[in-house]
Design an enzyme around this catalytic site. Structure first.
Site, mmCIF file in Angstrom:
data_model
loop_
_atom_site.group_PDB
_atom_site.id
_atom_site.type_symbol
_atom_site.label_atom_id
_atom_site.label_comp_id
_atom_site.label_asym_id
_atom_site.label_seq_id
_atom_site.Cartn_x
_atom_site.Cartn_y
_atom_site.Cartn_z
ATOM 1 N N GLN A 137 0.845 -1.194 0.000
ATOM 2 C CA GLN A 137 0.000 0.000 0.000
ATOM 3 C C GLN A 137 0.885 1.251 0.000
ATOM 4 O O GLN A 137 0.384 2.354 -0.095
ATOM 5 C CB GLN A 137 -0.883 0.024 1.257
ATOM 6 C CG GLN A 137 -1.870 -1.124 1.348
ATOM 7 C CD GLN A 137 -2.553 -1.162 2.703
ATOM 8 O OE1 GLN A 137 -2.417 -2.130 3.441
ATOM 9 N NE2 GLN A 137 -3.294 -0.141 3.057
ATOM 10 N N ASP A 159 6.431 4.650 -1.014
ATOM 11 C CA ASP A 159 7.741 5.216 -0.676
ATOM 12 C C ASP A 159 8.924 4.578 -1.394
ATOM 13 O O ASP A 159 10.056 5.062 -1.285
ATOM 14 C CB ASP A 159 7.957 5.155 0.846
ATOM 15 C CG ASP A 159 7.805 3.734 1.422
ATOM 16 O OD1 ASP A 159 8.111 2.758 0.718
ATOM 17 O OD2 ASP A 159 7.376 3.607 2.592
ATOM 18 N N HIS A 200 -0.985 1.510 -4.376
ATOM 19 C CA HIS A 200 -1.312 2.940 -4.267
ATOM 20 C C HIS A 200 -0.329 3.819 -5.017
ATOM 21 O O HIS A 200 -0.195 5.004 -4.717
ATOM 22 C CB HIS A 200 -1.388 3.345 -2.786
ATOM 23 C CG HIS A 200 -2.494 2.656 -2.051
ATOM 24 N ND1 HIS A 200 -2.658 2.719 -0.684
ATOM 25 C CD2 HIS A 200 -3.514 1.879 -2.501
ATOM 26 C CE1 HIS A 200 -3.723 1.997 -0.330
ATOM 27 N NE2 HIS A 200 -4.250 1.477 -1.406
ATOM 28 N N CYS A 218 -0.326 12.991 -14.512
ATOM 29 C CA CYS A 218 -1.447 13.890 -14.801
ATOM 30 C C CYS A 218 -2.748 13.196 -14.403
ATOM 31 O O CYS A 218 -2.942 12.016 -14.701
ATOM 32 C CB CYS A 218 -1.458 14.227 -16.290
ATOM 33 S SG CYS A 218 -2.950 15.127 -16.762
ATOM 34 N N CYS A 231 -4.700 12.757 -18.243
ATOM 35 C CA CYS A 231 -4.227 11.866 -19.322
ATOM 36 C C CYS A 231 -3.190 10.860 -18.826
ATOM 37 O O CYS A 231 -2.698 10.055 -19.598
ATOM 38 C CB CYS A 231 -3.653 12.681 -20.483
ATOM 39 S SG CYS A 231 -2.064 13.455 -20.100
ATOM 40 N N CYS A 249 -0.478 19.711 -16.457
ATOM 41 C CA CYS A 249 0.184 18.844 -17.436
ATOM 42 C C CYS A 249 0.549 19.655 -18.679
ATOM 43 O O CYS A 249 -0.287 20.396 -19.207
ATOM 44 C CB CYS A 249 -0.780 17.719 -17.785
ATOM 45 S SG CYS A 249 -0.205 16.610 -19.055
ATOM 46 N N ASN A 289 1.318 -6.635 13.224
ATOM 47 C CA ASN A 289 0.838 -5.248 13.271
ATOM 48 C C ASN A 289 0.802 -4.778 14.722
ATOM 49 O O ASN A 289 0.530 -5.570 15.614
ATOM 50 C CB ASN A 289 -0.576 -5.162 12.655
ATOM 51 C CG ASN A 289 -0.876 -3.778 12.136
ATOM 52 O OD1 ASN A 289 -0.157 -3.270 11.282
ATOM 53 N ND2 ASN A 289 -1.916 -3.144 12.638
HETATM 54 P P1 NAD Z 1 -2.295 1.383 7.068
HETATM 55 O O1 NAD Z 1 -3.669 0.991 6.854
HETATM 56 O O2 NAD Z 1 -1.251 0.696 6.298
HETATM 57 O O3 NAD Z 1 -2.048 1.263 8.704
HETATM 58 C C1 NAD Z 1 -0.824 1.292 9.326
HETATM 59 C C2 NAD Z 1 -0.814 0.202 10.425
HETATM 60 O O4 NAD Z 1 0.531 -0.073 10.759
HETATM 61 C C3 NAD Z 1 -1.513 0.631 11.732
HETATM 62 O O5 NAD Z 1 -2.511 -0.330 12.060
HETATM 63 C C4 NAD Z 1 -0.377 0.607 12.788
HETATM 64 O O6 NAD Z 1 -0.793 0.045 14.010
HETATM 65 C C5 NAD Z 1 0.641 -0.286 12.163
HETATM 66 N N1 NAD Z 1 2.033 0.041 12.505
HETATM 67 C C6 NAD Z 1 2.614 1.249 12.671
HETATM 68 N N2 NAD Z 1 3.945 1.116 12.889
HETATM 69 C C7 NAD Z 1 4.191 -0.224 12.867
HETATM 70 C C8 NAD Z 1 5.368 -1.000 13.013
HETATM 71 N N3 NAD Z 1 6.574 -0.453 13.232
HETATM 72 N N4 NAD Z 1 5.263 -2.348 12.895
HETATM 73 C C9 NAD Z 1 4.066 -2.951 12.691
HETATM 74 N N5 NAD Z 1 2.908 -2.250 12.548
HETATM 75 C C10 NAD Z 1 2.977 -0.908 12.615
HETATM 76 O O7 NAD Z 1 -1.888 2.723 6.701
HETATM 77 P P2 NAD Z 1 -2.433 4.128 7.090
HETATM 78 O O8 NAD Z 1 -1.476 4.653 8.074
HETATM 79 O O9 NAD Z 1 -3.861 4.056 7.457
HETATM 80 O O10 NAD Z 1 -2.287 4.863 5.689
HETATM 81 C C11 NAD Z 1 -3.269 4.715 4.680
HETATM 82 C C12 NAD Z 1 -2.630 4.762 3.324
HETATM 83 O O11 NAD Z 1 -1.800 5.912 3.201
HETATM 84 C C13 NAD Z 1 -1.701 3.606 3.078
HETATM 85 O O12 NAD Z 1 -2.408 2.549 2.562
HETATM 86 C C14 NAD Z 1 -0.700 4.193 2.103
HETATM 87 O O13 NAD Z 1 -1.193 4.146 0.796
HETATM 88 C C15 NAD Z 1 -0.621 5.635 2.484
HETATM 89 N N6 NAD Z 1 0.593 5.914 3.263
HETATM 90 C C16 NAD Z 1 1.783 5.468 2.784
HETATM 91 C C17 NAD Z 1 2.947 5.697 3.490
HETATM 92 C C18 NAD Z 1 4.241 5.175 2.924
HETATM 93 O O14 NAD Z 1 4.351 4.988 1.701
HETATM 94 N N7 NAD Z 1 5.247 4.917 3.766
HETATM 95 C C19 NAD Z 1 2.886 6.410 4.701
HETATM 96 C C20 NAD Z 1 1.635 6.864 5.167
HETATM 97 C C21 NAD Z 1 0.490 6.594 4.432
#
Ligand code: NAD
Length: 253
Positions: A104, A107, A124, A132, A135, A157, A223
């Site tokens: 998801q 990064d 994601h 863009c 397009c 764009c 988690n």
């Molecule tokens: P998420 O649904 O992936 O939830 C994050 C989960 O990780 C939480 O339940 C938390 O308890 C758990 N967590 C936090 N630190 C942890 C660790 N060290 N070890 C194990 N578990 C841990 O994500 P979100 O925070 O609800 O973000 C939603 C969306 O936003 C993501 O799906 C993503 O697309 C985007 N996002 C991406 C990044 C990234 O690319 N690093 C960062 C923030 C948000």
């Protein structure tokens, strides 16, 4: 209730007998690399919720807010390095046990850790490219950020005039069909589903372990917080990914 050590040993035994593991990773796998997730208590995003796709397209104010908050996030992402959990997944690939990673995250840390790119499905998108919204023309994110830094408040764009943003999926934006199909194919082919650092509250990502469960595929969740699928998991490790995953992988014979 079984102790963490006992659960870890159960997980080692389950992983040991698997050859086509699919890992679904969420923002939680990258928090130990210094990138905050959205849902953990105290996340900076709880004061400033991320802009939705609908608002980004319809409201100039939302786009301004997007570019302001992106500046902080892009600094965090640019400085981030893969952590021990990312490298543990690379070790699973090296042992020929990993079918693929569905992430998801946008990064790019799984790629930096050293996976073969074809093993990774970025549900994601990626914040390393710009796209863009009309397009889908792609350009370098560095170039787009330079335009913003030079004073363009609402970059568009150069081909069609659509609004530009990172090539990521905002809340309310559809995951492209081809990407979701690839992810589902992986799930159809796996023999173990591993969730790492995902709240399992964001769809369609959260539908993937459910799909695996309908195929009677074993489920391991690592988690920090409970997820809606905990009752269905074979093993749950409520621990940091960087603490739980490396000993799990290094205990494999
Ligand atoms: P998420 O649904 O992936 O939830 C994050 C989960 O990780 C939480 O339940 C938390 O308890 C758990 N967590 C936090 N630190 C942890 C660790 N060290 N070890 C194990 N578990 C841990 O994500 P979100 O925070 O609800 O973000 C939603 C969306 O936003 C993501 O799906 C993503 O697309 C985007 N996002 C991406 C990044 C990234 O690319 N690093 C960062 C923030 C948000």
């Amino acid at each position: 209730m079984r102790s963490f050590e006992e659960q870890l040993q159960d997980a080692v035994e389950l992983v040991q007998t698997s050859r086509r593991i699919v890992a679904l990773t969420g923002a939680g796998i990258s928090t130990e690399s210094g990138i905050p997730d959205f849902r953990s208590p105290g996340s900076p995003w709880q004061q400033q919720p991320p802009v939705s796709y609908q608002d980004f397209i319809a409201k100039a104010e939302a786009r301004r807010h997007y570019w302001q908050t992106r500046r902080d996030l892009s600094g965090q992402v640019a400085d981030a390095k893969p952590n021990a959990a990312h490298y543990a997944l690379v070790e699973l690939e090296r042992r020929d046990m990993l079918l693929g990673i569905i992430t998801q995250n946008f990064d790019g840390l799984h790629q930096d850790a050293g996976h073969q790119p074809e093993k990774i499905v970025e549900l994601h998108g990626t914040s390393r490219e710009a796209a863009c919204t009309l397009c889908d023309a792609r350009s370098s994110m560095q170039e787009l950020q330079q335009r913003v830094d030079a004073g363009e408040v609402d970059p568009t764009c150069t081909h069609c005039g659509g609004y530009m943003k990172t090539a990521t999926i905002l809340f309310g934006q559809r995951v492209p069909d081809a990407v979701l199909t690839r992810a589902r194919e992986m799930v159809n082919d796996c023999d173990l589903f591993l969730v790492i650092g995902s709240s399992l509250k964001v769809t369609p990502a959260a539908t993937l372990p459910r799909h695996a469960l309908t195929r009677d595929i074993p489920l391991i969740i690592i988690n920090l917080q409970p997820t809606p699928l905990d009752d269905y998991a074979d093993i749950i490790l409520y621990e940091k990914a960087g603490v739980a995953l490396p000993p799990l992988v290094s205990a494999l014979s």
